[in-house]
Enzyme design. Structure first.
Site, mmCIF file in Angstrom:
data_model
loop_
_atom_site.group_PDB
_atom_site.id
_atom_site.type_symbol
_atom_site.label_atom_id
_atom_site.label_comp_id
_atom_site.label_asym_id
_atom_site.label_seq_id
_atom_site.Cartn_x
_atom_site.Cartn_y
_atom_site.Cartn_z
ATOM 1 N N CYS A 1 -3.594 1.319 6.468
ATOM 2 C CA CYS A 1 -4.018 0.674 7.742
ATOM 3 C C CYS A 1 -4.535 1.698 8.634
ATOM 4 O O CYS A 1 -5.202 1.406 9.981
ATOM 5 C CB CYS A 1 -2.987 -0.112 8.233
ATOM 6 N N ASN B 1 0.756 -0.939 -0.034
ATOM 7 C CA ASN B 1 0.034 -0.040 0.061
ATOM 8 C C ASN B 1 0.842 1.324 -0.164
ATOM 9 O O ASN B 1 0.567 2.202 -0.621
ATOM 10 C CB ASN B 1 -0.933 0.039 1.190
#
Ligand code: TXE
Length: 480
Positions: A283, A151
């Protein structure tokens, strides 16, 4: 085609098995290169290089280590555009985000730990009345493994490697097979900065082959991992009986708690960012939005209006706010939660559809989606989706929202919007999270402990926490 190689002992190598995997461009769904699917033999070669380099690197002075890490930081800065283009192409994130956040932070990671290591010290304890003095050594571990996700590829890859090297370790590192490009480009930057051969080794490949070979290697003594909770649990199962040191930064399902007394416009603008930055693939995103009843209806209208203004487009466009999701399988996973939410009685207030970006029909694009839920216990409110989907629901009291905020298996971060000091102190101390942002989001001081509790992981990164993780304390007691 942009094919990449492993970086072992300062040189670039094909995988011994000659096994390759395709590398996709998420913006158009095309294969644009191949990466090694490295085997145990490649990982062994990387380990041997690291082991051979360790005696000299661990004895390199702090000043010299610092100098080299600062040069790597400068090298990343000097290649900002090339690295940002590569990151955006590999991950699907807007080029504006890669340029403003991902690559500058990768440079900061090396700069921060290049400086921190010259300030890192350890304690001594005088045993009064016993003619004894104790001093603590904090020695490098040896060869350590760093495994990172897709990510924030270079941002999280360097967040592990920089402290590991600063502390005097040698590293076998594996980036995600989904976004390997900037890790590959880092190798040459390290060579140019004068990092000695073998100190850092970068092997590419699938988690189940290359990653697995790293975590089960008997002489790689510590594993620093960021990724999914399920994979983190697997790594713990393999590494624990081998008594490896573990740092596990895992998933999150973070509450964004909004009280009526907040600075409304600041909250609104920041909540759009904390919901959809990086296509919601962070996250730390605040994917569960809880709004005090008094302003819930107003927030619902205003938030949906702002989300509808977000532009889904090709990552290379400067006007793009929402780029492509990282892979086809991930797009399908994220999309599946929209149907799940509907089945559970949720209402899609905006978004919910794939987007066809003209000229890039096979890209992985999804509208930013806001779903109103009636219960905090529905799957879309409990499970990490890791995409541009957030839920909203009202709450009446502090106790009610605290219960809902804590009623998930994760505990990574939380965001709190209020100007009431006592409420801030009360809630911050009771929320299950490793990080609480109050009236802001993703403001980062790299000295602070970073990580979560419960299913969000074990251990902390950042500052001296990271340098302690990558060193072994030894107490020496001398009687005189
Ligand atoms: O993570 P994985 P993925 C969450 C998010 C996402 C889910 C899976 O919900 O949907 O995790 O994402 C390597 N031994 N996060 O697929 O599988 C793998 O090759 C050793 C949250 O990216 O955990 C990659 O390099 N390594 C997270 C890395 O682990 C293994 C960010 C992460 O892959 C391995 C990303 C094995 N057996 C996803 N299996 C966050 N906390 O930011 C895989 N890997």
């Amino acid at each position: 085609m942009e094919n990449i190689k492993n970086y072992i002992n300062g040189n670039f190598h094909n995988p011994i098995s000659n096994d390759w995997i395709d590398n996709y461009n998420p913006s158009n769904g095309n294969v644009y290169g191949q990466i090694p699917n490295s085997s145990k033999d490649d990982v062994e070669n990387a380990y041997i290089a690291a082991k051979s380099a360790f005696p000299s690197w661990s004895q390199t002075t702090l000043e010299e280590r610092s100098r080299i890490l600062l040069k790597i930081s400068e090298g990343i800065e000097a290649h900002l555009d090339e690295l940002a283009q590569a990151e955006s192409k590999d991950n699907g994130k807007p080029i504006s985000l890669a340029k403003a956040i991902d690559i500058p932070r990768a440079s900061s990671n090396f700069r921060f730990f290049g400086n921190a290591i010259t300030q890192f010290a350890s304690e001594s304890h005088e045993s009064a009345g016993q003619n004894a003095i104790n001093y603590t050594l904090r020695q490098p571990i040896g060869v350590v493994g760093c495994i990172s996700p897709w990510n924030l590829p270079l941002y999280l890859f360097t967040w592990k490697i920089a402290p590991a090297l600063a502390a005097g370790n040698c590293v076998v590192a594996k980036p995600s097979e989904v976004t390997p490009m900037t890790a590959y480009l880092l190798g040459k930057i390290c060579n140019d900065a004068g990092l000695p051969k073998g100190v850092l080794n970068i092997v590419h490949g699938l988690g189940t082959t290359t990653g697995q070979a790293i975590i089960e290697h008997p002489d790689i003594k510590a594993i620093s991992f960021t990724g999914g909770t399920a994979t983190g649990a697997h790594i713990a199962k393999v590494a624990a009986p081998m008594f490896k040191k573990l740092s596990l930064e895992l998933g999150g399902k973070n509450p964004n708690i909004i009280f009526a007394d907040c600075d409304y416009e600041d909250m609104l603008a920041t909540s759009v960012r904390s919901s959809f930055a990086n296509q919601g693939q962070i996250c730390l995103c605040g994917s569960r939005i809880f709004v005090e009843q008094a302003i819930y209806e107003k927030f619902k209208v205003d938030f949906v209006e702002k989300v509808k203004q977000l532009k889904v487009g090709h990552p290379s466009e400067s006007t793009t706010n929402i780029g492509a999701l990282v892979s086809k399988p991930h797009l399908e996973k994220v999309k599946s939660y929209i149907d799940i939410a509907k089945k559970e009685g949720g209402t899609v207030l905006c978004g919910g559809n794939e987007v066809t970006v003209s000229g890039y029909e096979n890209g992985y694009y999804l509208e930013p989606t806001v779903i109103e839920v009636t219960s905090d216990e529905c799957r879309v409110n409990q499970e990490e989706i890791f995409g541009p989907i957030v839920t909203i629901m009202p709450f009446k009291t502090e106790d009610e929202v605290l219960q809902m905020a804590n009623k998930v298996k994760y505990g990574l971060s939380a965001t709190l919007w209020t100007n009431n000091l006592k409420r801030t102190m009360r809630l911050s101390s009771q929320i299950h999270a490793g990080i609480v942002w109050v009236n802001t989001w993703l403001m980062r001081d790299l000295r602070t402990p970073f990580g979560g509790v419960k299913a969000s992981g074990v251990g902390r990164e950042g500052g001296f926490e990271a340098l302690r993780f990558f060193t072994e304390p030894k107490n020496v007691c001398i009687k005189y």
